[in-house]
Design a protein around this motif. Structure first.
Motif, PDB file in Angstrom:
ATOM      1  N   PRO A 155       0.805  -1.228   0.000  1.00 36.13           N
ATOM      2  CA  PRO A 155       0.000   0.000   0.000  1.00 36.13           C
ATOM      3  C   PRO A 155       0.841   1.283   0.000  1.00 36.13           C
ATOM      4  O   PRO A 155       0.431   2.284  -0.582  1.00 36.13           O
ATOM      5  CB  PRO A 155      -0.828  -0.117   1.284  1.00 36.13           C
ATOM      6  CG  PRO A 155      -0.977  -1.593   1.477  1.00 36.13           C
ATOM      7  CD  PRO A 155       0.347  -2.169   1.053  1.00 36.13           C
ATOM      8  N   ASP A 169      -5.581   5.856  -7.547  1.00 39.70           N
ATOM      9  CA  ASP A 169      -5.672   5.633  -6.100  1.00 39.70           C
ATOM     10  C   ASP A 169      -5.075   4.257  -5.784  1.00 39.70           C
ATOM     11  O   ASP A 169      -4.600   3.564  -6.696  1.00 39.70           O
ATOM     12  CB  ASP A 169      -7.125   5.767  -5.589  1.00 39.70           C
ATOM     13  CG  ASP A 169      -8.076   4.763  -6.227  1.00 39.70           C
ATOM     14  OD1 ASP A 169      -7.597   3.812  -6.885  1.00 39.70           O
ATOM     15  OD2 ASP A 169      -9.294   4.922  -6.060  1.00 39.70           O
ATOM     16  N   ARG A 170      -5.091   3.893  -4.494  1.00 33.43           N
ATOM     17  CA  ARG A 170      -4.502   2.615  -4.102  1.00 33.43           C
ATOM     18  C   ARG A 170      -5.093   1.444  -4.872  1.00 33.43           C
ATOM     19  O   ARG A 170      -4.368   0.565  -5.343  1.00 33.43           O
ATOM     20  CB  ARG A 170      -4.734   2.360  -2.597  1.00 33.43           C
ATOM     21  CG  ARG A 170      -3.643   2.871  -1.720  1.00 33.43           C
ATOM     22  CD  ARG A 170      -3.821   2.337  -0.311  1.00 33.43           C
ATOM     23  NE  ARG A 170      -2.947   3.077   0.596  1.00 33.43           N
ATOM     24  CZ  ARG A 170      -2.840   2.841   1.888  1.00 33.43           C
ATOM     25  NH1 ARG A 170      -3.569   1.882   2.439  1.00 33.43           N
ATOM     26  NH2 ARG A 170      -2.018   3.549   2.636  1.00 33.43           N
ATOM     27  N   SER A 171      -6.412   1.443  -4.971  1.00 28.56           N
ATOM     28  CA  SER A 171      -7.070   0.306  -5.633  1.00 28.56           C
ATOM     29  C   SER A 171      -6.592   0.189  -7.078  1.00 28.56           C
ATOM     30  O   SER A 171      -6.327  -0.917  -7.567  1.00 28.56           O
ATOM     31  CB  SER A 171      -8.594   0.472  -5.591  1.00 28.56           C
ATOM     32  OG  SER A 171      -9.027   0.510  -4.253  1.00 28.56           O
ATOM     33  N   ALA A 172      -6.457   1.339  -7.757  1.00 26.45           N
ATOM     34  CA  ALA A 172      -5.996   1.324  -9.153  1.00 26.45           C
ATOM     35  C   ALA A 172      -4.548   0.838  -9.221  1.00 26.45           C
ATOM     36  O   ALA A 172      -4.173   0.088 -10.137  1.00 26.45           O
ATOM     37  CB  ALA A 172      -6.132   2.716  -9.757  1.00 26.45           C
ATOM     38  N   PHE A 174      -3.132  -1.283  -7.179  1.00 28.37           N
ATOM     39  CA  PHE A 174      -3.154  -2.735  -6.971  1.00 28.37           C
ATOM     40  C   PHE A 174      -3.664  -3.468  -8.207  1.00 28.37           C
ATOM     41  O   PHE A 174      -3.228  -4.578  -8.506  1.00 28.37           O
ATOM     42  CB  PHE A 174      -4.001  -3.094  -5.742  1.00 28.37           C
ATOM     43  CG  PHE A 174      -3.202  -3.127  -4.476  1.00 28.37           C
ATOM     44  CD1 PHE A 174      -2.537  -4.275  -4.079  1.00 28.37           C
ATOM     45  CD2 PHE A 174      -3.094  -1.995  -3.673  1.00 28.37           C
ATOM     46  CE1 PHE A 174      -1.787  -4.314  -2.921  1.00 28.37           C
ATOM     47  CE2 PHE A 174      -2.347  -2.009  -2.508  1.00 28.37           C
ATOM     48  CZ  PHE A 174      -1.691  -3.168  -2.127  1.00 28.37           C
ATOM     49  N   ALA A 175      -4.594  -2.842  -8.922  1.00 25.13           N
ATOM     50  CA  ALA A 175      -5.136  -3.473 -10.122  1.00 25.13           C
ATOM     51  C   ALA A 175      -4.173  -3.333 -11.296  1.00 25.13           C
ATOM     52  O   ALA A 175      -4.276  -4.063 -12.279  1.00 25.13           O
ATOM     53  CB  ALA A 175      -6.490  -2.855 -10.473  1.00 25.13           C
ATOM     54  N   HIS A 179      -0.176  -5.357  -9.483  1.00 21.35           N
ATOM     55  CA  HIS A 179      -0.814  -6.668  -9.665  1.00 21.35           C
ATOM     56  C   HIS A 179       0.258  -7.731  -9.931  1.00 21.35           C
ATOM     57  O   HIS A 179       1.193  -7.487 -10.702  1.00 21.35           O
ATOM     58  CB  HIS A 179      -1.805  -6.615 -10.836  1.00 21.35           C
ATOM     59  CG  HIS A 179      -2.728  -7.788 -10.852  1.00 21.35           C
ATOM     60  ND1 HIS A 179      -2.346  -9.026 -11.326  1.00 21.35           N
ATOM     61  CD2 HIS A 179      -4.011  -7.925 -10.428  1.00 21.35           C
ATOM     62  CE1 HIS A 179      -3.356  -9.875 -11.196  1.00 21.35           C
ATOM     63  NE2 HIS A 179      -4.375  -9.222 -10.655  1.00 21.35           N
ATOM     64  N   GLU A 243     -14.517  -9.009   1.705  1.00 18.52           N
ATOM     65  CA  GLU A 243     -13.841  -9.721   0.623  1.00 18.52           C
ATOM     66  C   GLU A 243     -14.056 -11.229   0.653  1.00 18.52           C
ATOM     67  O   GLU A 243     -13.679 -11.913  -0.305  1.00 18.52           O
ATOM     68  CB  GLU A 243     -12.353  -9.373   0.618  1.00 18.52           C
ATOM     69  CG  GLU A 243     -12.107  -7.934   0.165  1.00 18.52           C
ATOM     70  CD  GLU A 243     -10.676  -7.462   0.383  1.00 18.52           C
ATOM     71  OE1 GLU A 243      -9.748  -8.234   0.078  1.00 18.52           O
ATOM     72  OE2 GLU A 243     -10.497  -6.332   0.874  1.00 18.52           O
ATOM     73  N   LYS A 274      -8.678   2.274   1.697  1.00 18.42           N
ATOM     74  CA  LYS A 274      -9.565   1.236   1.168  1.00 18.42           C
ATOM     75  C   LYS A 274     -10.988   1.719   1.324  1.00 18.42           C
ATOM     76  O   LYS A 274     -11.270   2.546   2.196  1.00 18.42           O
ATOM     77  CB  LYS A 274      -9.392  -0.067   1.980  1.00 18.42           C
ATOM     78  CG  LYS A 274      -8.276  -0.967   1.505  1.00 18.42           C
ATOM     79  CD  LYS A 274      -8.376  -2.325   2.183  1.00 18.42           C
ATOM     80  CE  LYS A 274      -7.621  -3.387   1.397  1.00 18.42           C
ATOM     81  NZ  LYS A 274      -7.819  -4.726   1.964  1.00 18.42           N
ATOM     82  N   PRO A 275     -11.912   1.204   0.544  1.00 16.74           N
ATOM     83  CA  PRO A 275     -13.316   1.647   0.683  1.00 16.74           C
ATOM     84  C   PRO A 275     -13.987   1.146   1.967  1.00 16.74           C
ATOM     85  O   PRO A 275     -15.039   1.661   2.345  1.00 16.74           O
ATOM     86  CB  PRO A 275     -14.000   1.056  -0.562  1.00 16.74           C
ATOM     87  CG  PRO A 275     -13.105  -0.036  -1.028  1.00 16.74           C
ATOM     88  CD  PRO A 275     -11.709   0.308  -0.601  1.00 16.74           C
ATOM     89  N   ASN A 276     -13.405   0.154   2.624  1.00 14.34           N
ATOM     90  CA  ASN A 276     -13.995  -0.441   3.831  1.00 14.34           C
ATOM     91  C   ASN A 276     -14.315   0.619   4.886  1.00 14.34           C
ATOM     92  O   ASN A 276     -13.434   1.396   5.259  1.00 14.34           O
ATOM     93  CB  ASN A 276     -13.015  -1.451   4.439  1.00 14.34           C
ATOM     94  CG  ASN A 276     -12.459  -2.438   3.424  1.00 14.34           C
ATOM     95  OD1 ASN A 276     -12.309  -2.090   2.254  1.00 14.34           O
ATOM     96  ND2 ASN A 276     -12.135  -3.634   3.840  1.00 14.34           N
TER      97      ASN A 276
END
Ligand code: AMP
Ligand code: FE
Ligand code: FE
Ligand code: ZN
Length: 303
Positions: A155, A169-172, A174-175, A179, A243, A274-276
């Motif tokens: 992260p 963003d972080r999610s992008a 990681f994707a 990845h 998840e 994270k969106p959590n």
């Protein structure tokens, strides 16, 4: 060790103990001591604002946030459950072990978490070295995203990529660049889950498998392995987690029944990382009470 500190808030004689008076219980969160974006104090303030009765601070491989969390809770009435999410590995599979109410001064815990954090640091540098061949990213960019002594993970590399404009963003991140299929990924040293369960139990703690069904019901730790973890003192399964797949959750409930394991639910909050959201999954009061009763290493702290 039980719930001594939590009980202090109630007038004597106590009725049959009823933790529902506490409010919702969230047993899995991260601060900037690992890969969350808020300091432990900010996280506790967010937990109070979210109306939680109890929150566990479970930074990856570190207890460095416990004292700040206790200080932030003082006088507010919220209960802090000190914990950690221990990195373990079973072959190629990363297995996370939530660990509650152990003794943070236990020499075994201190040695093993130190070893994991050092390995994480070397691994992050190595990942960045390889990303830097193809992208404009430096190790200093990553360090700028961490606090001193923090448990470093992907992260933080993601945050550095965002700061460089290489991910949204972080999610992008990681994707995309982070990845595993891109080839920059590498694992880090982590103990076997069985050794980790033994370590936590020896330190008076209560181990719960974190998000065991994120890759679906057929990818849960194999049953013979799970039996070994249970025999070593595994206490519960984190079923309520965004998840875990739905069929995975159903299978986890069967396994909990079969092995006599407790079920927990939690947010895995990482602040803005994270969106959590805090409290999006929760644990029954009886679950927290059972964890506190089983622990001998430390106690929940009610501010
Ligand atoms: P590491 O432990 O360094 O391999 O990084 C794994 C950590 O990255 C986990 O603890 C997650 O909190 C975080 N993570 C994994 N996937 C994502 C994602 N898509 N977006 C944000 N954080 C993620
Ligand atoms: Fe994390
Ligand atoms: Fe995890
Ligand atoms: Zn987590």
């Amino acid at each position: 060790m039980g719930f001594g500190l939590i009980r202090q808030g109630f007038a004597w004689p106590l009725p049959a103990y009823d933790c529902r008076m506490l409010g919702p219980i969230d047993l899995h969160t991260h601060s900037s001591v690992s890969d969350g974006t808020e300091t432990p104090g900010e996280l506790v303030a967010a937990a109070i604002a979210a109306g939680l009765g109890a929150v566990a601070l479970t930074d990856h491989d570190s207890t460095a946030g416990w004292d700040d969390a206790f200080r932030a809770a003082a006088g507010t009435g919220i209960t802090i459950v000190p914990g950690m999410e221990l990195s373990t590995r079973l072959g190629w599979r990363s297995v996370h072990l939530l660990s509650y109410l152990f003794d943070p001064a236990d020499p075994g815990i201190i040695a093993e978490t130190g070893r994991i954090r050092a390995a994480r640091l070397r691994r992050a540098e190595s990942i960045v070295d390889r990303i830097a061949v193809d992208y404009d990213l430096t190790w200093d960019d990553v360090l700028a995203q961490t606090t001193i002594g923090a448990t470093v993970g992907r992260p933080h590399i993601a945050d550095a990529l965002v700061a460089r404009g290489l991910a949204f963003d972080r999610s992008a991140a990681f994707a995309g660049i982070l990845h595993p299929r891109t080839g920059y990924f590498e694992p880090h040293y982590a103990p076997d889950p069985l050794d980790a369960v033994r370590l936590v139990v020896a330190a008076g703690g209560v181990p719960v498998l974190a998000h065991p069904a994120t890759r679906g019901r057929d990818d849960i730790v194999p049953e013979d392995r799970l039996r070994m973890l249970v025999d070593a003192g595994l206490f519960g399964l984190e079923v309520g987690h965004r998840e875990n797949t739905e069929s995975g959750k159903a299978r986890l409930r069967e396994l909990a029944q079969k092995f006599g394991l407790r079920i927990t639910g939690s947010s895995d909050y990482h602040g803005e990382g994270k969106p959590n959201r805090l409290g999006e999954n929760t644990t029954e009061p009886e679950g927290l009470e059972a964890i506190a009763d089983a622990a001998t290493g430390s106690s929940p702290f009610t501010g």
